[in-house]
Scaffold this active site. Structure first.
Site, PDB file in Angstrom:
ATOM      1  N   ASP A  28      41.713  30.153  46.302  1.00  0.00           N
ATOM      2  CA  ASP A  28      42.552  31.335  46.493  1.00  0.00           C
ATOM      3  C   ASP A  28      43.405  31.118  47.735  1.00  0.00           C
ATOM      4  OD1 ASP A  28      43.446  34.034  47.302  1.00  0.00           O
ATOM      5  OD2 ASP A  28      42.156  34.705  45.682  1.00  0.00           O
ATOM      6  N   ILE A  29      44.691  31.374  47.616  1.00  0.00           N
ATOM      7  CA  ILE A  29      45.624  31.106  48.715  1.00  0.00           C
ATOM      8  C   ILE A  29      45.396  32.061  49.901  1.00  0.00           C
ATOM      9  CG2 ILE A  29      47.587  32.590  48.054  1.00  0.00           C
ATOM     10  CD1 ILE A  29      47.849  28.869  48.931  1.00  0.00           C
ATOM     11  N   GLU A  87      46.350  41.993  40.467  1.00  0.00           N
ATOM     12  CA  GLU A  87      47.577  41.418  41.024  1.00  0.00           C
ATOM     13  C   GLU A  87      48.211  40.407  40.067  1.00  0.00           C
ATOM     14  OE1 GLU A  87      47.000  39.763  45.034  1.00  0.00           O
ATOM     15  OE2 GLU A  87      48.636  38.382  44.608  1.00  0.00           O
ATOM     16  N   HIS A  92      41.053  35.638  35.638  1.00  0.00           N
ATOM     17  CA  HIS A  92      40.490  34.750  36.657  1.00  0.00           C
ATOM     18  C   HIS A  92      39.219  35.357  37.233  1.00  0.00           C
ATOM     19  CE1 HIS A  92      43.508  37.357  38.595  1.00  0.00           C
ATOM     20  NE2 HIS A  92      42.723  37.359  39.664  1.00  0.00           N
ATOM     21  N   HIS A  94      36.864  35.307  40.583  1.00  0.00           N
ATOM     22  CA  HIS A  94      36.763  34.957  41.998  1.00  0.00           C
ATOM     23  C   HIS A  94      35.332  34.473  42.253  1.00  0.00           C
ATOM     24  CE1 HIS A  94      40.400  37.169  43.647  1.00  0.00           C
ATOM     25  NE2 HIS A  94      40.260  37.826  42.496  1.00  0.00           N
TER      26      HIS A  94
END
Ligand code: 5GP
Length: 132
Positions: A28-29, A87, A92, A94
């Site tokens: 994750d960025i 978002e 996805h 996490h």
């Protein structure tokens, strides 16, 4: 094409942690903690619970293998799993190495890591990931 499809296709750079033909894992960025990883299907689907049972089962098994690698790379109490998807409209999971439940609070300020730190974190997970 969603931004995550472009990432899985290598059209947008990412810090790759694991992959197979069907799924892809990358950092994750804006990580909650070091090692915060996202796992996605290469196939474009927005809502995780729109996935067929078989695909969802394979997705979770892949995520489990990534979680095992994360725990080896970043010793923690447990790897937490969360699905938000508020978002980015591409399913996805996490995966977050947790020292306590506070690490799973998505309202927490995100870490600002250097490119070198991100690359090092991804490489650690990649090294620990057991391929099929
Ligand atoms: P969610 O959709 O689960 O609410 O949040 C999307 C997550 O994806 C966020 O944690 C955000 O930091 C991450 N994210 C959004 N865009 C990118 C991107 O381009 N690259 C990476 N690596 N992560 C992203």
């Amino acid at each position: 094409m969603s931004i995550f499809s472009k990432i899985a296709a290598g059209e947008i750079p990412s810090y790759k942690c694991a992959e197979n033909e069907e799924f892809y894992a990358f950092l994750d960025i804006n990580p909650l903690v070091k090692g915060h990883t996202l796992v996605i299907p290469r196939r474009e689907v927005d809502y995780i619970f729109d996935m067929e049972d078989d695909e969802l089962a394979r997705f979770e098994v892949f995520a489990k293998k990534v979680a095992v690698a994360i725990k080896r790379a970043f010793p923690c109490v447990k790897v937490g799993q969360a699905v938000l998807g508020l978002e980015v409209p591409h399913a996805h999971i996490h995966l977050v190495p947790m020292q306590s439940e506070k690490d799973m609070n998505f309202s927490n300020p995100k870490l600002s890591l250097s490119k070198e730190e991100m690359q090092e974190a991804a490489d650690k997970i990649w090294t620990e990931f057991v391929k099929e």
